[in-house]
Design a protein around this motif. Structure first.
Motif, PDB file in Angstrom:
ATOM      1  N   ILE A  80       0.844  -1.203   0.000  1.00 58.70           N
ATOM      2  CA  ILE A  80       0.000   0.000   0.000  1.00 58.70           C
ATOM      3  C   ILE A  80       0.879   1.253   0.000  1.00 58.70           C
ATOM      4  O   ILE A  80       0.646   2.198  -0.766  1.00 58.70           O
ATOM      5  CB  ILE A  80      -0.943  -0.008   1.218  1.00 58.70           C
ATOM      6  N   ASN A  81       1.903   1.265   0.843  1.00 61.66           N
ATOM      7  CA  ASN A  81       2.800   2.428   0.913  1.00 61.66           C
ATOM      8  C   ASN A  81       3.534   2.641  -0.408  1.00 61.66           C
ATOM      9  O   ASN A  81       3.710   3.786  -0.859  1.00 61.66           O
ATOM     10  CB  ASN A  81       3.811   2.238   2.046  1.00 61.66           C
ATOM     11  N   TRP A  82       3.980   1.546  -1.027  1.00 64.03           N
ATOM     12  CA  TRP A  82       4.703   1.665  -2.293  1.00 64.03           C
ATOM     13  C   TRP A  82       3.777   2.192  -3.391  1.00 64.03           C
ATOM     14  O   TRP A  82       4.178   3.036  -4.191  1.00 64.03           O
ATOM     15  CB  TRP A  82       5.293   0.312  -2.691  1.00 64.03           C
ATOM     16  N   GLU A  83       2.546   1.709  -3.422  1.00 64.56           N
ATOM     17  CA  GLU A  83       1.569   2.219  -4.384  1.00 64.56           C
ATOM     18  C   GLU A  83       1.390   3.727  -4.234  1.00 64.56           C
ATOM     19  O   GLU A  83       1.383   4.473  -5.222  1.00 64.56           O
ATOM     20  CB  GLU A  83       0.211   1.539  -4.179  1.00 64.56           C
ATOM     21  N   GLN A  84       1.228   4.175  -3.005  1.00 66.84           N
ATOM     22  CA  GLN A  84       0.973   5.594  -2.748  1.00 66.84           C
ATOM     23  C   GLN A  84       2.173   6.453  -3.129  1.00 66.84           C
ATOM     24  O   GLN A  84       2.008   7.527  -3.710  1.00 66.84           O
ATOM     25  CB  GLN A  84       0.618   5.787  -1.268  1.00 66.84           C
ATOM     26  N   ARG A  85       3.365   5.987  -2.814  1.00 68.01           N
ATOM     27  CA  ARG A  85       4.556   6.760  -3.161  1.00 68.01           C
ATOM     28  C   ARG A  85       4.785   6.782  -4.660  1.00 68.01           C
ATOM     29  O   ARG A  85       5.241   7.777  -5.229  1.00 68.01           O
ATOM     30  CB  ARG A  85       5.783   6.165  -2.465  1.00 68.01           C
ATOM     31  N   GLN A  86       4.462   5.682  -5.316  1.00 65.16           N
ATOM     32  CA  GLN A  86       4.736   5.538  -6.742  1.00 65.16           C
ATOM     33  C   GLN A  86       3.654   6.173  -7.611  1.00 65.16           C
ATOM     34  O   GLN A  86       3.881   6.447  -8.788  1.00 65.16           O
ATOM     35  CB  GLN A  86       4.856   4.047  -7.081  1.00 65.16           C
ATOM     36  N   GLY A  87       2.471   6.370  -7.046  1.00 66.94           N
ATOM     37  CA  GLY A  87       1.353   6.865  -7.839  1.00 66.94           C
ATOM     38  C   GLY A  87       0.746   5.788  -8.716  1.00 66.94           C
ATOM     39  O   GLY A  87       0.232   6.074  -9.803  1.00 66.94           O
ATOM     40  N   VAL A  88       0.799   4.531  -8.234  1.00 65.55           N
ATOM     41  CA  VAL A  88       0.293   3.412  -9.026  1.00 65.55           C
ATOM     42  C   VAL A  88      -0.781   2.660  -8.247  1.00 65.55           C
ATOM     43  O   VAL A  88      -0.992   2.882  -7.054  1.00 65.55           O
ATOM     44  CB  VAL A  88       1.420   2.427  -9.414  1.00 65.55           C
ATOM     45  N   LYS A  89      -1.417   1.734  -8.951  1.00 71.27           N
ATOM     46  CA  LYS A  89      -2.405   0.861  -8.332  1.00 71.27           C
ATOM     47  C   LYS A  89      -2.264  -0.525  -8.944  1.00 71.27           C
ATOM     48  O   LYS A  89      -2.266  -0.667 -10.172  1.00 71.27           O
ATOM     49  CB  LYS A  89      -3.821   1.389  -8.567  1.00 71.27           C
ATOM     50  N   PHE A  90      -2.122  -1.528  -8.092  1.00 68.34           N
ATOM     51  CA  PHE A  90      -2.115  -2.904  -8.589  1.00 68.34           C
ATOM     52  C   PHE A  90      -3.538  -3.294  -8.963  1.00 68.34           C
ATOM     53  O   PHE A  90      -4.475  -3.075  -8.190  1.00 68.34           O
ATOM     54  CB  PHE A  90      -1.568  -3.865  -7.532  1.00 68.34           C
ATOM     55  N   ILE A  91      -3.697  -3.861 -10.147  1.00 66.02           N
ATOM     56  CA  ILE A  91      -5.029  -4.235 -10.607  1.00 66.02           C
ATOM     57  C   ILE A  91      -5.209  -5.749 -10.686  1.00 66.02           C
ATOM     58  O   ILE A  91      -6.339  -6.239 -10.741  1.00 66.02           O
ATOM     59  CB  ILE A  91      -5.345  -3.608 -11.980  1.00 66.02           C
ATOM     60  N   GLU A  92      -4.113  -6.491 -10.685  1.00 62.95           N
ATOM     61  CA  GLU A  92      -4.216  -7.951 -10.708  1.00 62.95           C
ATOM     62  C   GLU A  92      -2.912  -8.560 -10.211  1.00 62.95           C
ATOM     63  O   GLU A  92      -1.824  -8.091 -10.550  1.00 62.95           O
ATOM     64  CB  GLU A  92      -4.512  -8.465 -12.122  1.00 62.95           C
ATOM     65  N   ILE A  93      -3.041  -9.589  -9.385  1.00 66.22           N
ATOM     66  CA  ILE A  93      -1.892 -10.380  -8.941  1.00 66.22           C
ATOM     67  C   ILE A  93      -2.282 -11.833  -9.156  1.00 66.22           C
ATOM     68  O   ILE A  93      -3.115 -12.382  -8.441  1.00 66.22           O
ATOM     69  CB  ILE A  93      -1.534 -10.117  -7.468  1.00 66.22           C
ATOM     70  N   ALA A 143       6.751  14.084  -2.847  1.00 74.74           N
ATOM     71  CA  ALA A 143       7.716  14.640  -3.798  1.00 74.74           C
ATOM     72  C   ALA A 143       8.173  13.582  -4.796  1.00 74.74           C
ATOM     73  O   ALA A 143       8.307  13.855  -5.998  1.00 74.74           O
ATOM     74  CB  ALA A 143       8.914  15.211  -3.047  1.00 74.74           C
ATOM     75  N   VAL A 144       8.403  12.369  -4.304  1.00 74.13           N
ATOM     76  CA  VAL A 144       8.813  11.271  -5.181  1.00 74.13           C
ATOM     77  C   VAL A 144       7.705  10.967  -6.185  1.00 74.13           C
ATOM     78  O   VAL A 144       7.953  10.815  -7.389  1.00 74.13           O
ATOM     79  CB  VAL A 144       9.151  10.011  -4.353  1.00 74.13           C
ATOM     80  N   LYS A 145       6.491  10.903  -5.704  1.00 73.83           N
ATOM     81  CA  LYS A 145       5.351  10.594  -6.568  1.00 73.83           C
ATOM     82  C   LYS A 145       5.212  11.615  -7.692  1.00 73.83           C
ATOM     83  O   LYS A 145       5.037  11.241  -8.862  1.00 73.83           O
ATOM     84  CB  LYS A 145       4.075  10.551  -5.730  1.00 73.83           C
ATOM     85  N   GLN A 146       5.303  12.867  -7.369  1.00 75.95           N
ATOM     86  CA  GLN A 146       5.141  13.900  -8.389  1.00 75.95           C
ATOM     87  C   GLN A 146       6.236  13.826  -9.441  1.00 75.95           C
ATOM     88  O   GLN A 146       5.991  14.044 -10.633  1.00 75.95           O
ATOM     89  CB  GLN A 146       5.112  15.286  -7.734  1.00 75.95           C
ATOM     90  N   TYR A 147       7.446  13.506  -9.010  1.00 79.63           N
ATOM     91  CA  TYR A 147       8.536  13.389  -9.980  1.00 79.63           C
ATOM     92  C   TYR A 147       8.308  12.193 -10.900  1.00 79.63           C
ATOM     93  O   TYR A 147       8.476  12.300 -12.128  1.00 79.63           O
ATOM     94  CB  TYR A 147       9.878  13.248  -9.265  1.00 79.63           C
ATOM     95  N   ILE A 148       7.918  11.056 -10.334  1.00 80.24           N
ATOM     96  CA  ILE A 148       7.684   9.854 -11.141  1.00 80.24           C
ATOM     97  C   ILE A 148       6.574  10.098 -12.161  1.00 80.24           C
ATOM     98  O   ILE A 148       6.689   9.731 -13.337  1.00 80.24           O
ATOM     99  CB  ILE A 148       7.342   8.658 -10.230  1.00 80.24           C
ATOM    100  N   LEU A 149       5.500  10.758 -11.721  1.00 82.09           N
ATOM    101  CA  LEU A 149       4.370  10.996 -12.617  1.00 82.09           C
ATOM    102  C   LEU A 149       4.681  12.038 -13.690  1.00 82.09           C
ATOM    103  O   LEU A 149       3.922  12.178 -14.655  1.00 82.09           O
ATOM    104  CB  LEU A 149       3.146  11.435 -11.806  1.00 82.09           C
ATOM    105  N   SER A 150       5.779  12.753 -13.534  1.00 84.06           N
ATOM    106  CA  SER A 150       6.163  13.740 -14.552  1.00 84.06           C
ATOM    107  C   SER A 150       7.001  13.123 -15.670  1.00 84.06           C
ATOM    108  O   SER A 150       7.299  13.791 -16.660  1.00 84.06           O
ATOM    109  CB  SER A 150       6.958  14.883 -13.907  1.00 84.06           C
ATOM    110  N   GLN A 151       7.366  11.847 -15.527  1.00 82.84           N
ATOM    111  CA  GLN A 151       8.229  11.192 -16.508  1.00 82.84           C
ATOM    112  C   GLN A 151       7.409  10.523 -17.611  1.00 82.84           C
ATOM    113  O   GLN A 151       6.213  10.275 -17.456  1.00 82.84           O
ATOM    114  CB  GLN A 151       9.115  10.151 -15.818  1.00 82.84           C
ATOM    115  N   GLU A 152       8.089  10.227 -18.724  1.00 80.51           N
ATOM    116  CA  GLU A 152       7.434   9.588 -19.861  1.00 80.51           C
ATOM    117  C   GLU A 152       8.117   8.261 -20.193  1.00 80.51           C
ATOM    118  O   GLU A 152       9.210   7.961 -19.705  1.00 80.51           O
ATOM    119  CB  GLU A 152       7.478  10.511 -21.084  1.00 80.51           C
TER     120      GLU A 152
END
Length: 370
Positions: free
Chosen positions: A92-105, A187-196
Motif C-alpha cells: 500500500i505504501n509503495w503504491e501511494q509513493r509511486q502513484g500506481v495501483k495494482f489491478i491484478e496479482i 515529492a517522489v510521486k510527483q517526480y515519477i508521474l512527470s516522466q514519460e
C-alpha cells in the motif's frame, strides 16, 4: 514320504493364509491410483484457491480475508499471518509513493509435492510464478506487468471444513522493505508521474542479447515455456549464499559477450569471487573500467538518476556497508521507471526498488560499458 508330508503342510499353510486374507478383506481400505490422484487434486485445488484469495485480498486491501487463510491458534500460523499483514501495508505504501495501483496479482503454481502427515496435516512444496499488473493513477489504460518467482514450503490443516495455513516458509522479495522509508513520498510521486516512457529500440545488440538471456533464465520468474529454470551449465549458488551475482555475470558473458579473465571467471572448477560474490562483482566492474558509477546513496538521493539506467546496466544493493544483491536492468515501465531482472529472489522486469525500500539500504546505480 517325509517330502510329501512337508509339501502337504506347506500347501495347507498357503490355503490358510489365503482364507485369512479373504475373510479380512472388508477391513482393508484399498486406494486405487485414480482415488489417490483425485485426493491429491482436491488438495492442489484448495492450495490454488488459497493463493488466489490471498492475492485478491491484496488488491482489495481485505485484511480479514488474509486472516481467514491462517490458523491463528498456532504460533507459526500467527507469524505467517503477521508477515503477510506487514507485506500488505508495504505494498500500500509503495503504491501511494509511486502513484500506481495494482489491478491484478495472478499466481501460477507448480506443485512439486503433497504429502499427508500422520497428524492429518498436509505438507506441500511448490513453485509460485506470480504475475503482477499495475497502472499509474492518471493513465489507467497503460498496464505494466512484472513477475516474481518464489518457492514455498507450507503446512495445511482442516479447520471447520476449510484448509488453513499452519506454517509457511518462502524467501519473500519484500522482506527488506517492511521498514519502508516514506519520508518524501509526495515529492517522489510527483517526480515519477512527470516522466514519460523511454524508447530502447536503438540500444546496441549486445545489450538486447543480454536481456534475452536474462528473460530466458530468470528461474521461477520466467515464463512457462522456459521451464522456470536456471541455465544448467552453471552451478546454482542459492544454497551457498545467493545466486544473484552469478546470474549477473552470466548475463554479461553469455548475452553481452564480455570476455572472461583471471579475475572474472567461471569454469568446471568453480567461480572467482568477482563472478559470484555481489560486493566483489560490483567492485570488479567499477575498478576494471568495464562499468562506471551513475549514482550512490539512499533512495531519495538516487531515484532521479535511476532514469539514466539502460537495459544491461545493473543496480547493487548495500546493507550495513556490504553489497548483498545485484539486479540487472532489463527494461522500463510506461513512465520510464527502470525495471530489473535477477535471481534470488527470482524477478523479471520488477521495479528496481520494489522490495528494497528500507531506509538503511544504499543503492549503487552502475552503467556497464558494452
Amino acid at each position: 514320504m517325509k517330502y510329501y508330508t512337508d509339501k502337504f503342510k506347506y500347501v495347507i499353510k498357503i490355503v490358510l493364509i489365503i482364507a485369512m486374507l479373504i475373510s479380512n478383506i472388508r477391513c482393508i481400505k484399498v486406494y486405487s491410483i485414480e482415488e489417490q490422484a483425485e485426493d491429491t487434486s482436491e488438495i492442489a485445488e484448495a492450495v490454488k484457491d488459497i493463493f488466489k484469495n490471498r492475492n485478491d485480498a491484496i488488491i482489495t486491501k481485505d485484511l480479514e480475508l488474509i486472516k481467514s487463510i491462517y490458523d491463528l491458534k498456532t504460533k507459526y500460523g500467527t507469524w505467517a499471518f503477521e508477515y503477510e499483514r506487514k507485506k500488505l501495508q508495504y505494498i500500500i505504501n509503495w503504491e501511494q509513493r509511486q502513484g500506481v495501483k495494482f489491478i491484478e496479482i495472478k499466481p501460477n503454481l507448480v506443485i512439486r509435492r503433497i504429502r499427508k502427515r500422520s497428524d492429518n496435516k498436509y505438507s506441500i512444496n511448490l513453485l509460485n510464478s506470480t504475475e503482477y499488473k499495475y497502472i499509474y493513477e492518471d493513465r489507467p489504460e497503460e498496464i505494466n506487468t512484472f513477475r516474481i518467482g518464489t518457492h514455498h514450503t507450507l503446512q495445511l490443516m482442516n479447520e471447520g471444513g476449510f484448509l488453513v495455513i499452519t506454517k509457511e516458509w518462502y524467501k519473500d522479495p519484500f522482506a527488506d522493505s517492511l521498514d519502508a522509508d516514506n519520508s518524501k513520498k509526495e515529492a517522489v510521486k510527483q517526480y515519477i508521474l512527470s516522466q514519460e516512457r523511454r524508447d530502447f529500440s536503438a540500444i546496441p545488440a549486445r545489450r538486447m542479447n543480454a536481456m534475452e538471456y536474462a528473460y530466458k533464465y530468470c528461474g521461477a520468474a520466467s515464463e512457462e515455456k522456459d521451464g522456470y529454470k536456471y541455465n544448467r551449465k552453471y552451478r546454482n549458488y542459492n544454497y551457498m549464499g545467493g545466486d544473484c551475482a552469478n546470474f549477473a555475470s552470466q548475463i554479461l558473458f553469455e548475452g553481452g559477450k564480455f570476455r572472461k579473465n583471471s579475475a572474472w571467471n567461471y569454469d568446471k572448477s568453480g567461480a572467482t569471487g568477482a563472478w559470484v560474490n555481489a560486493d566483489r562483482f560490483k567492485n570488479y566492474m567499477l575498478n576494471s573500467g568495464r562499468a562506471s558509477l551513475i549514482a550512490y546513496g539512499s533512495y531519495d538521493r538516487v531515484y532521479k538518476a535511476s532514469y539514466k539506467l539502460l537495459p544491461g546496466d545493473f543496480v547493487a544493493y548495500e546493507k550495513k556497508g556490504d553489497v548483498t544483491h545485484i539486479s540487472t536492468v532489463s527494461s522500463a515501465d510506461s513512465r520510464g521507471y527502470s525495471l530489473v531482472t535477477c535471481h534470488n529472489t527470482d524477478r523479471k522486469d520488477v521495479p528496481w526498488d520494489l522490495g528494497w525500500s528500507n531506509r538503511k539500504i544504499r543503492f549503487w546505480l552502475v552503467h556497464v560499458h558494452y
